[in-house]
Motif scaffolding. Structure first.
Motif, short mmCIF file in Angstrom:
data_model
loop_
_atom_site.label_atom_id
_atom_site.label_comp_id
_atom_site.label_asym_id
_atom_site.label_seq_id
_atom_site.Cartn_x
_atom_site.Cartn_y
_atom_site.Cartn_z
N HIS A 1 0.82 -1.21 0.00
CA HIS A 1 0.00 0.00 0.00
C HIS A 1 0.86 1.27 0.00
O HIS A 1 0.54 2.25 -0.65
CB HIS A 1 -0.94 0.00 1.20
CG HIS A 1 -2.07 -0.98 1.05
ND1 HIS A 1 -2.53 -1.75 2.09
CD2 HIS A 1 -2.82 -1.32 -0.03
CE1 HIS A 1 -3.52 -2.53 1.64
NE2 HIS A 1 -3.71 -2.28 0.37
N GLY A 2 1.96 1.21 0.71
CA GLY A 2 2.88 2.36 0.72
C GLY A 2 3.43 2.63 -0.67
O GLY A 2 3.44 3.77 -1.14
N ALA A 3 3.87 1.56 -1.32
CA ALA A 3 4.43 1.72 -2.67
C ALA A 3 3.35 2.23 -3.63
O ALA A 3 3.61 3.09 -4.48
CB ALA A 3 5.00 0.39 -3.15
N MET A 4 2.14 1.70 -3.49
CA MET A 4 1.03 2.15 -4.35
C MET A 4 0.79 3.66 -4.18
O MET A 4 0.60 4.38 -5.16
CB MET A 4 -0.24 1.36 -4.03
CG MET A 4 -0.24 -0.06 -4.58
SD MET A 4 -1.44 -1.17 -3.73
CE MET A 4 -2.99 -0.40 -4.17
N ILE B 1 7.93 -4.79 -6.55
CA ILE B 1 8.28 -3.48 -7.10
C ILE B 1 8.93 -2.67 -5.99
O ILE B 1 8.27 -2.28 -5.01
CB ILE B 1 7.01 -2.76 -7.62
CG1 ILE B 1 6.22 -3.68 -8.56
CG2 ILE B 1 7.38 -1.43 -8.27
CD1 ILE B 1 7.04 -4.23 -9.72
N HIS B 2 10.22 -2.43 -6.12
CA HIS B 2 10.96 -1.69 -5.10
C HIS B 2 10.95 -0.20 -5.40
O HIS B 2 11.22 0.20 -6.53
CB HIS B 2 12.41 -2.18 -5.05
CG HIS B 2 12.54 -3.65 -4.84
ND1 HIS B 2 12.17 -4.28 -3.68
CD2 HIS B 2 12.99 -4.64 -5.66
CE1 HIS B 2 12.40 -5.59 -3.78
NE2 HIS B 2 12.89 -5.84 -4.98
N LEU B 3 10.67 0.58 -4.39
CA LEU B 3 10.84 2.03 -4.49
C LEU B 3 12.12 2.37 -3.76
O LEU B 3 12.21 2.14 -2.55
CB LEU B 3 9.64 2.76 -3.90
CG LEU B 3 8.37 2.58 -4.73
CD1 LEU B 3 7.22 3.36 -4.11
CD2 LEU B 3 8.59 3.04 -6.16
N VAL B 4 13.09 2.89 -4.48
CA VAL B 4 14.46 2.96 -3.97
C VAL B 4 14.95 4.40 -3.95
O VAL B 4 14.89 5.10 -4.97
CB VAL B 4 15.40 2.12 -4.87
CG1 VAL B 4 16.81 2.08 -4.27
CG2 VAL B 4 14.85 0.72 -5.05
N LEU B 5 15.46 4.83 -2.81
CA LEU B 5 16.12 6.13 -2.74
C LEU B 5 17.57 5.98 -3.19
O LEU B 5 18.28 5.10 -2.70
CB LEU B 5 16.09 6.68 -1.31
CG LEU B 5 14.73 7.14 -0.76
CD1 LEU B 5 14.91 7.73 0.63
CD2 LEU B 5 14.06 8.17 -1.68
N LEU C 1 -0.33 -4.11 -8.78
CA LEU C 1 -0.17 -3.96 -7.32
C LEU C 1 -1.52 -3.99 -6.63
O LEU C 1 -1.68 -4.62 -5.57
CB LEU C 1 0.57 -2.64 -7.00
CG LEU C 1 2.07 -2.63 -7.32
CD1 LEU C 1 2.62 -1.19 -7.27
CD2 LEU C 1 2.84 -3.52 -6.33
N THR C 2 -2.50 -3.32 -7.22
CA THR C 2 -3.83 -3.30 -6.62
C THR C 2 -4.43 -4.72 -6.62
O THR C 2 -5.08 -5.13 -5.67
CB THR C 2 -4.75 -2.34 -7.40
OG1 THR C 2 -4.14 -1.05 -7.44
CG2 THR C 2 -6.11 -2.23 -6.73
#
Lengths: 590, 590
Positions: free
Chosen positions: A131-134, A209-213, A153-154
């Motif tokens: 949910h955070g990534a979405m 699906i990675h959200l990467v800094l 993702l959903t």
């Protein structure tokens, strides 16, 4: 293990009697969130959590996750439960209908999240991170990125992560070393190592699906040079494996069924999301939600612990009441007759129900901020959210930890034994004051950035609400003395804030010295306000025993817990000198 | 894992500067406890704990104990460490020379125990329980029983246990079901099942001597019908196996290397020790010692946690100080520059050093009670011990748990990861508020039995000391404001006690309602007294930095921790009504 039963009566009380969710939804035009729909979420959500997730909680803790050469296996039943959850449509309850979600208000998603977290905190991490990534992709992604990622993702076919921390930096993200080098095709080659990545690798979904800094080659130093990238485990187009691998999973005190991963990015193909060098801002837009979710873990573990403790306190026979036997036909009285056991149970009850009220109060603000057509109303909600979020995160997790410790204590020696499940709740609860920004960081955010940073405006937005409430209820027949007490604390809150603000102008360390105690002080006042609202609302409740219990718990809260404000105030007033005078060397031993 | 270093400087400061152990030993005629001997115990004890026990702490936690068909195997190295400990003569330091002990004062035994418990709490349980069994046999055994058992126990060839708890009763020992039937030869056939028996079965000694509470066939009901029996695992004469078997070991939150056993007695041959039906009294004579030992576990885990946290806080670079960079040549400042990190570290330091002072203060009373030739002095020491023991047990373990939680928090996410060892300390510390009488039971013992039961006499024995101290130091140049604060609290303590006493005459539940907060309130005042003594004594200390640190920590204690008394007092004054008004049913959920 305490068998979880969703506290539907209390939830309905808040929804119907205290916060009027139906009026709230109607005012926001959230017509899908009809009373029938709310009821269905409560009833069916409860069944799923009670019957599917709760039975996997202890086995999940015992089994933990397994790591073998980059592959992570979640405990028995976790994968199947996730499939059932997705199949039941739970994953998209509050997601955008444009990508297959049900589009219900955030607040309903949080009502469901409480039940999930209470029945199985570790399991709840997987959908929670997704949910955070979405949210991040929804808020900052291009139309194309949303098309590619949000549907899957959903649907729960894919899951998501948030990759921030590195070995040498957690709080201080300006120090990150992960690099993203632009490629000819417009993508980026991401290289670096991330740690503490929840749900970073597992067997529950086809893709992650990675959200990467990471930092661009020409990025400015510090936090102003951080960008955010989408890095899929498998490429969305070709389905081929990307150069990201799980190097290890952590062995932790608790939430053992949640895979906490070291992720190595080795020139992995990533896509910039949002503006370059604005990655931290992108992350912050979803922080409110994530921090509220983490705060709720205090409530979740606390609720589960209370359910275990109250049952045990009624079953366990030990000693006689000092005022005469209460169960003379039995070998001894159930321990719930003893005042000190009740002190622990009431502390648990007062925090849990107070924290639930705080969650629902805040959840309505989330709805308003998202859905209101009135810009002023949206701004007001945003301001209150900005103020309340660090308090939700830190106060609820600190008190949640206290609650789970009381739960163990009620069980005596049995509380320390794994098979009873009470100690697991205390271990699982222990992470929440640490991650998603330590509670110390939350406190700095509250006092430094939010309260003093707004010259007190964000605080006044809340004290005004309390002030109005106190004025309206100053003559309340049964509760006026508590209303007066709250009113006085509410004034003192402003004064204490001015005091710290003045001191901080001369010495910035005053903020850090006061912050945690200031946050806890604030939390106790906020809960006092919510407890009075509950006690008053309960008077109209059909169930007289329930109404009486609310009143009694409110009274307990005011008499036995709210006095803690005195201690926190004294600590705030003590100032920074007694913290800063010692040299670092003088702390050491030899 | 934090590498343990015995805090010898602080120990010597208490021994030399604060409590004058040498004068104390001389006055008691304990000539063996010469300065050289004390020094040898400190130096050599530290080496043993640092080099032998500390390295086994984390591996012991990871391996745990293994159970296989009645046989319990302790973790790798535990057995060898025990052999080394026995070989070094440590086991008999404070034991009776008539049975091979060194006959040194109890206080020296406790100094050693702190080092053992800090380096390896689980390992310390095995000798600790043996010392408990030795005390019981020494105090209540016949000459023959002493001859048979004490020599081998002192030599560490055999170890001991205390078997009290059964599945259905821990606190309420009147309910025990284990039966002892007299046999023709004067022995007893003991039958029943005991749980939570620490060191109940293991591989560290050739024989295990169980001290077992059981009921004679004609015993009166309740606690007045409990007798104590010696039940050896192997018969002392024939060496044959007795009918006692370990049925299982518990899987626990912590102290995993300590074997917590289910023991099944199947007509096992036992010997009455002490008078029939006076078993509980026999147990109580060693409770003071055991409870002080358990209280010390709060200090031990707290000390180990502080050692980890202070090192990490100096090493870990994260963010800049708000008052300007303190390590401009590094990527960020060490986190010890941040006021909130210092708040946690100083809280740990103030509790640890305060709790150590409380331990040493109490340990001297133990010496006096055992060794003084003056009956009046012995009685005075006994009275103070009776008063302080429940406070040592509960206050030190509750604050110890708080300390280990701060230690984890200083580490951020790394605090939750097993390899750092900080979370183990919090898990190990969590048992201490539970066993050896829960802290709730300690509080009832303090307020009900000790303070109100003596019409306040036992309290006055202590407040008199504080009063004299305050009078003597009322004009102290740097500390007089703190002395005045202590003096005021000391008076308030008496008043609050009278208030509760009056209320309790009308309603016995007032005692239970007030007890835990009363105990914590008392603990904070006692530590304030001890902190002032330390701050004053430190002025004569040769190490100026050390003296400054003591003064600064004292100041921190008064400004940031002592104000907690206000909250505890308010809770005491709140009375029992807000705890007792709810029906047991109304606590439940649905």
């Amino acid at each position: 293990m305490p068998e979880y039963k969703a506290p539907l009566r209390d939830m309905r009380f808040l929804i119907d009697n205290v916060f009027d969710f139906h009026g709230h939804y109607a005012a926001l035009g959230a017509t899908d969130a009809s009373p029938d729909m709310v009821n269905a979420i409560l009833e069916e959500g409860a069944k799923f959590c009670e019957n599917v997730l709760s039975p996997l909680n202890r086995s999940g803790d015992e089994e933990g996750c397994h790591f073998d050469n980059g592959v992570v296996t979640t405990p028995r039943g976790f994968k199947e439960a996730f499939a059932q959850y997705v199949e039941g449509g739970w994953h998209g309850v509050a997601a955008d209908p444009a990508y297959g979600g049900q589009g219900l208000p955030q607040s309903l998603g949080l009502v469901l999240s409480e039940m999930i977290g209470s029945s199985n905190t570790s399991w709840g991490m997987y959908p929670g991170l997704t949910h955070g990534a979405m949210s991040a992709i929804h808020a900052h992604g291009t139309a194309e990125q949303k098309d590619i990622f949000l549907g899957k993702l959903t649907a729960g076919e894919w899951t998501g992560t948030m990759c921030l921390t590195e070995a040498h930096c957690g709080t201080d993200l300006g120090l990150i070393k992960t690099r993203a080098v632009p490629q000819a095709d417009g993508s980026y080659a991401v290289t670096g190592s991330k740690i503490f990545i929840s749900a970073g690798e597992h067997d529950m979904s086809a893709n992650i699906i990675h959200l990467v800094l990471a930092k661009l080659p020409d990025a400015p130093a510090g936090t102003k040079g951080i960008s955010l990238f989408i890095v899929p485990k498998f490429h969305a187009d070709s389905g081929e494996r990307n150069a990201v691998n799980c190097g290890a999973i952590e062995h932790k005190m608790g939430i053992k069924a949640s895979a906490t991963c070291v992720l190595n990015f080795d020139g992995a193909k990533g896509f910039l999301i949002g503006e370059a060098n604005k990655g931290l801002n992108c992350m912050f837009t979803m922080m409110n939600h994530a921090r509220l979710g983490t705060g709720m873990q205090g409530l979740c573990n606390g609720e589960a612990s209370f359910q275990g403790a109250i049952k045990y306190a009624n079953d366990r026979l030990q000693m006689r009441s000092l005022t005469g036997a209460k169960a003379p036909d039995k070998a001894a009285d159930p321990i719930i007759v003893h005042p000190d056991v009740r002190r622990m149970l009431l502390t648990m009850k007062a925090f849990n129900e107070g924290n639930r009220a705080l969650t629902y109060f805040t959840a309505q603000l989330l709805d308003t901020a998202h859905l209101s057509s009135d810009a002023g109303q949206r701004q007001e909600a945003e301001d209150l959210l900005a103020f309340l979020t660090p308090i939700c995160k830190a106060f609820m997790t600190d008190t949640g930890l206290e609650v789970t410790n009381h739960g163990m204590q009620v069980f005596g020696g049995h509380g320390y034994i794994r098979e009873w499940g009470m100690e697991q709740l205390a271990r699982d609860a222990r992470i929440a004051p640490i991650y998603e920004g330590t509670n110390g960081i939350q406190a700095l955010d509250l006092l430094g950035r939010k309260v003093l940073g707004s010259q007190g405006k964000l605080l006044r937005g809340f004290t005004k609400i309390v002030h109005k409430f106190c004025a309206a209820n100053a003559e309340h027949a049964q509760l006026k003395s508590y209303v007066a007490q709250l009113n006085q604390l509410n004034q003192q809150w402003g004064e204490l804030t001015s005091q710290v603000g003045m001191a901080a102008m001369k010495n910035p360390d005053e903020v850090g010295a006061a912050a945690v105690d200031y946050l806890m002080y604030s939390g106790y006042i906020i809960l006092a306000y919510l407890w009075l609202r509950m006690a008053i609302a309960a008077q109209g409740h059909g169930d007289a025993e329930f109404a009486k219990a609310k009143l009694a718990t409110c009274e307990f809260y005011f008499k036995r817990l709210l006095p803690r404000t005195a201690t926190h105030r004294a600590a705030v007033e003590a100032g920074s000198e007694c913290l800063m005078s010692l040299s670092a060397a003088a702390f050491m031993l030899e």
